[in-house]
Design a protein around this motif. Structure first.
Motif, short mmCIF file in Angstrom:
data_model
loop_
_atom_site.label_atom_id
_atom_site.label_comp_id
_atom_site.label_asym_id
_atom_site.label_seq_id
_atom_site.Cartn_x
_atom_site.Cartn_y
_atom_site.Cartn_z
N GLU A 1 -0.06 5.09 -1.57
CA GLU A 1 -0.41 6.16 -0.62
C GLU A 1 0.53 7.35 -0.78
O GLU A 1 0.09 8.50 -0.79
CB GLU A 1 -0.34 5.61 0.82
N VAL B 1 -6.57 7.71 4.30
CA VAL B 1 -6.76 6.37 3.72
C VAL B 1 -7.81 5.66 4.58
O VAL B 1 -7.58 5.38 5.75
CB VAL B 1 -5.44 5.57 3.71
N THR C 1 -9.51 2.68 3.67
CA THR C 1 -9.38 1.21 3.61
C THR C 1 -8.12 0.84 2.84
O THR C 1 -7.85 1.44 1.79
CB THR C 1 -10.58 0.58 2.84
N ARG C 2 -7.41 -0.13 3.38
CA ARG C 2 -6.31 -0.74 2.62
C ARG C 2 -6.74 -2.18 2.36
O ARG C 2 -6.77 -2.99 3.28
CB ARG C 2 -5.01 -0.72 3.45
N CYS D 1 -6.30 -2.34 -3.33
CA CYS D 1 -7.08 -1.12 -3.55
C CYS D 1 -6.97 -0.24 -2.31
O CYS D 1 -7.12 -0.72 -1.18
CB CYS D 1 -8.54 -1.46 -3.81
N LEU D 2 -6.70 1.02 -2.54
CA LEU D 2 -6.74 2.01 -1.46
C LEU D 2 -8.02 2.82 -1.65
O LEU D 2 -8.23 3.40 -2.72
CB LEU D 2 -5.54 2.96 -1.57
N ASP D 3 -8.89 2.85 -0.62
CA ASP D 3 -10.05 3.75 -0.64
C ASP D 3 -9.61 4.99 0.12
O ASP D 3 -9.31 4.91 1.32
CB ASP D 3 -11.25 3.12 0.07
N VAL D 4 -9.56 6.10 -0.57
CA VAL D 4 -8.95 7.29 0.03
C VAL D 4 -9.94 8.45 -0.02
O VAL D 4 -10.55 8.72 -1.05
CB VAL D 4 -7.68 7.68 -0.77
N PHE E 1 0.81 -1.23 0.00
CA PHE E 1 0.00 0.00 0.00
C PHE E 1 0.84 1.28 0.00
O PHE E 1 0.35 2.34 -0.38
CB PHE E 1 -0.93 0.01 1.22
#
Ligand code: SAM
Length: 345
Positions: A306, A321, A323-324, A338-341, A302
């Motif tokens: 990021e 961030v 969710t990782r 997937c990074l949910d940012v 991640f």
């Protein structure tokens, strides 16, 4: 015979069935049954099913034994690996004789597959399309169904992977909860046209279509003209053409037109998404969720993403961030993540 079953409302049936199937927990010896708007899915391990599903009701139920189907493995001396995509079965075999044998067994089995395609190259070039060898059937076009959406596509001309269905659903489910993004983006309560979602690398629409079905106004861009033709067709097929704008272009050429527009952005172009972060920042509204896909070494899957997002978005945006998430293993020691940012201006 009474067996443990997950009981779930019919509307949530496909999502639940798919999560259980992904965890290999469905007991295929028995039929799935429906009664009074509830689906009963026979399972092999109630404890594991409770762990996999967020909310889960497990009940004993008398279910019918499934008629024994002939599988390709029954006809071969080994258990072949294949994926299903619509009416096609996809295999990945280097040895032509073995490929032929598997294709024949698939056609002879009870599997509802009329087409067998063998991977003939890796995904390549800008459009990420691979070559296919047609071992059975008439052509490379299919109609694939996932989570209540229908996608027509031609594997010879567009990218598509059925393996990402669960991941796409994970992201799509966030759309209905995204009221806060629409509210704060306008500063005056919810947008009249729902959340604004922008898929920078939309393909045939596997993110755009479920987003639009949840009420979002969507823009999907792809450099592959054939993918955009299918995205338009799929928007019509799924009854959401009025909420989908499909654009065939390099997304970097389109971003300025949608400056400050997006409450949600999907960037599914692993390996090179970082080259497009400047455009993503242009697209982002005051409060935007970015779904950033990457393929990295398992030691730090991640970190590179990021750092790239922070370098592109800070200090204009506060970057959180949320969710990782590991999507799948991609290659030995490499993960697709997937990074949910959240980006807040
Ligand atoms: N989101 C789709 C999906 O999940 O099936 C497609 C993902 S595929 C990995 C990446 C897509 O990005 C391809 O369809 C490719 O044509 C498109 N693409 C590559 N470079 C692009 C660019 N500069 N602008 C817009 N689309 C691009």
């Amino acid at each position: 015979m009474e067996v443990p079953c997950v009981r779930v409302a019919r509307e949530a049936g496909e999502a639940t069935r798919s999560s259980l199937a992904d965890a290999d927990l469905i007991d295929d010896t028995y039929e799935i049954s429906v009664a009074d708007g509830q689906l009963y899915i026979p399972i092999t391990d109630p404890d594991a099913a409770s762990a996999v599903l967020e909310e889960c009701e497990i009940v004993p139920r008398t279910v019918t034994e499934r008629e024994q189907q002939t599988t390709p493995a029954d006809l071969l001396a080994f258990d072949p690996t294949y994926e299903r995509l619509g009416e096609a079965a996809l295999i990945d075999e280097d040895d032509p004789e073995r490929a032929r044998e598997i294709a024949d067994a698939i056609l002879e089995s009870d599997l509802p597959a009329e087409t067998v395609l063998n991977k003939a190259s890796k995904v390549k070039g800008e459009t990420r399309v691979r070559d296919w060898e047609l071992l059975a059937g008439e052509n490379t076009t299919v109609v694939h169904r996932e989570y209540g959406c229908e996608f027509a596509l031609d594997l010879a001309t567009v990218y598509f992977s059925p393996r990402l269905a669960t991941e796409r659903h994970r992201v799509a489910e966030q759309v209905s909860e995204a009221q806060r993004a629409s509210e704060s983006a306008s500063g005056q309560g919810p947008r009249a046209d729902g959340e604004h979602a922008f898929d920078m690398f939309a393909g045939v629409g596997p993110f755009v279509i479920p987003f639009a079905k949840r009420g979002a106004t969507c823009v999907g861009v792809d450099i592959n003209a054939e993918a955009i033709d299918y995205l338009r067709e799929n928007a019509r097929r799924n009854g959401v053409a009025d909420r989908v704008t499909a654009i065939n272009d390099d997304v970097r050429e389109v971003a300025a037109e949608y400056e400050n527009w997006a409450d949600r952005i999907v960037m599914n172009l692993p390996h090179s998404a970082d080259d497009f972060l400047e455009s993503a920042v242009t697209l982002a509204s005051d409060d935007c969720t970015l779904h950033y896909y990457d393929i990295q070494h398992e030691d730090d899957p991640f970190g590179p993403g990021e750092r790239a997002i922070r370098a592109a978005a800070e200090p204009e945006y506060a970057v959180t961030v949320e969710t990782r998430h590991t999507v799948r293993s991609y290659a030995p020691h490499e993960l697709n993540v997937c990074l949910d940012v959240r980006l807040e201006r």
